[in-house]
Design a protein around this motif. Structure first.
Motif, mmCIF file in Angstrom:
data_model
loop_
_atom_site.group_PDB
_atom_site.id
_atom_site.type_symbol
_atom_site.label_atom_id
_atom_site.label_comp_id
_atom_site.label_asym_id
_atom_site.label_seq_id
_atom_site.Cartn_x
_atom_site.Cartn_y
_atom_site.Cartn_z
ATOM 1 N N HIS A 29 25.818 34.788 11.889
ATOM 2 C CA HIS A 29 26.521 33.388 12.226
ATOM 3 C C HIS A 29 26.824 33.737 13.695
ATOM 4 O O HIS A 29 27.372 34.852 14.080
ATOM 5 N N ASP A 31 30.056 33.727 16.511
ATOM 6 C CA ASP A 31 31.531 33.857 16.532
ATOM 7 C C ASP A 31 31.677 33.865 18.150
ATOM 8 O O ASP A 31 30.788 33.213 18.882
ATOM 9 N N SER A 86 30.381 22.371 7.099
ATOM 10 C CA SER A 86 31.368 23.416 6.545
ATOM 11 C C SER A 86 32.174 23.679 8.159
ATOM 12 O O SER A 86 33.301 24.164 7.649
ATOM 13 N N LYS A 87 31.587 23.375 9.256
ATOM 14 C CA LYS A 87 32.147 23.624 10.537
ATOM 15 C C LYS A 87 32.322 25.146 10.605
ATOM 16 O O LYS A 87 33.100 25.548 11.529
ATOM 17 N N LYS A 88 31.695 25.922 9.921
ATOM 18 C CA LYS A 88 31.821 27.526 10.040
ATOM 19 C C LYS A 88 30.386 28.073 10.069
ATOM 20 O O LYS A 88 29.383 27.600 9.387
#
Length: 420
Positions: A29, A31, A86-88
């Protein structure tokens, strides 16, 4: 070969060539690091090619290095809505098929490139294949930058063409009439005229040649119509007269063993066919007309998109465009994987010009023949065509029942999405 084995072989072949199976990387993901997380569905041989491109780019010592994350296509597409909502864990850069863009925009899943393109003058319409570039825009905004434009055309056995259709390739357009004439001769020798391969491109290419439209209002499907009936009955007639392969046949295997004249298939299958002993050439998909201005070659495009982020990092986004712009002028490796890069810079590369698929980009008429069927709900239509495929052609259901079910199935999916 049983039908289940036949379709399994076709799906496997397509999957391997288009990168839908095989190795996958651990999902990584995004970062705040100096690394661009790049999700894509390239998990087969083309996954290896993409990793090579990423490695080459990272050796240029960019401000933001790229982390290549290859996921199976089904897994990737199922994850996208979830992570965006989820915006993550949203990746910085994503590859999707161009037909997904309209639906993604309407569902709030994509950010636009517009505010960033002024600093990347090389990413413009003049530097890309028009059909791939045009379809990356929607409602006046740029949501996709094309990586490639992949096309379904036709392979032919040179020896068998010389024997059964000696003049069919004189104009590089093989018409259905020429295929029918060749098939009538060849069936006496137990040689198939044409393989019935991936149904979706065959159906849509002929549908486009007959000027068919998938929707009248941009939303509701218009599939159970006179043109659709003509298309299916056209192939059904060729099948019933044994011009084409039959239910249970393996068209690829027949072609590779010299028992079939023509094989409509994707450009991405070329590397596999090269490994055989068959002496073959490539040309346009089968056509109704010999008029070059009327050629329709079904195509699609892998596009770089920006999944919607709650707070987009400007510097990192510029880093993603720097990578996209670099790929634009370094696409040979992607061409070697069996694709046609969408960047016209590739047409100046002598190595690319020797590749069989290059005629589609180097000739303006051929460029114009590449047609993307960019209906907003194309995915639902594609699912139906892939699932039920040749059922009507193989006389397992009537043409009317097949098309009525197709219309209702796609309409139900559209209605369900509109109410969510």
């Amino acid at each position: 070969m049983k039908k289940s084995h036949f379709w399994g072989a076709i799906v496997t072949s397509i999957a391997v060539s288009l990168g839908l199976t095989g190795w996958t990387s651990t999902a990584v993901h995004a970062d705040d690091s100096k690394e661009i997380i790049f999700w894509n569905p390239f998990t087969g041989p083309d996954g290896t090619s993409m990793q090579s491109l990423v490695n080459q780019y990272n050796k240029t010592n960019p401000k933001y290095r790229v982390k290549n994350v290859s996921l199976t296509e089904s897994d990737m597409y199922s994850k996208i809505p979830t992570i965006v909502n989820s915006k993550k864990g949203i990746p910085d850069l994503q590859i999707v098929h161009v037909e997904r863009i309209k639906d993604y925009v309407n569902n709030g899943l994509l950010d636009s490139y517009n505010s960033y393109l002024k600093d990347f003058s090389g990413i413009n319409k003049d530097n890309y294949v028009p059909e791939a570039w045009i379809n990356g825009a929607y409602q006046g905004k740029r949501y996709g930058v094309p990586l490639d434009i992949h096309t379904s055309f036709m392979y032919y056995n040179k020896k068998l063409v010389k024997k059964y259709a000696p003049h069919a390739l004189d104009d590089n357009i093989v018409t259905f009439d020429e295929i029918k004439a060749a098939g009538k001769k060849s069936q006496k020798d137990d040689v198939a005229g044409m393989g019935l391969t991936w149904w979706k491109p065959l159906f849509l290419s002929l549908y486009g040649q007959m000027n068919g439209e998938l929707t009248k209002n941009g939303k509701d499907p218009d599939l159970n119509n006179k043109t659709s009936h003509r298309v299916i009955n056209f192939y059904k007639d060729m099948h019933d007269k044994k011009i084409t392969t039959q239910d249970g046949d393996d068209p690829m295997q027949l072609f590779l063993t010299g028992q079939q004249i023509f094989l409509p298939e994707g450009i991405w299958m070329n590397n596999q066919i090269k490994e055989s002993d068959v002496d073959y050439g490539v040309t346009n998909a089968p056509q109704l007309s010999a008029d070059p201005q009327k050629i329709v070659n079904w195509s699609s495009s892998h596009q770089f998109v920006l999944l919607k982020q709650p707070k987009r990092d400007k510097a990192k986004t510029e880093g993603t465009l720097a990578f996209i712009n670099w790929v634009r002028t370094h696409s040979l490796k992607w061409a070697e994987s069996g694709q046609n890069p969408a960047s016209l810079a590739i047409t100046k590369d002598p190595k690319y010009l020797k590749m069989q698929q290059s005629f589609l980009l180097t000739n303006k008429v051929e460029q114009d023949s590449m047609t993307i069927f960019n209906y907003r709900y194309n995915g639902y239509l594609a699912d139906y065509l892939d699932r039920y495929a040749y059922d009507a052609v193989f006389n397992k259901t009537s043409v009317s029942q097949y098309l009525n079910k197709m219309q209702n199935t796609v309409q139900d999916e559209v209605d369900a999405q509109m109410t969510n």
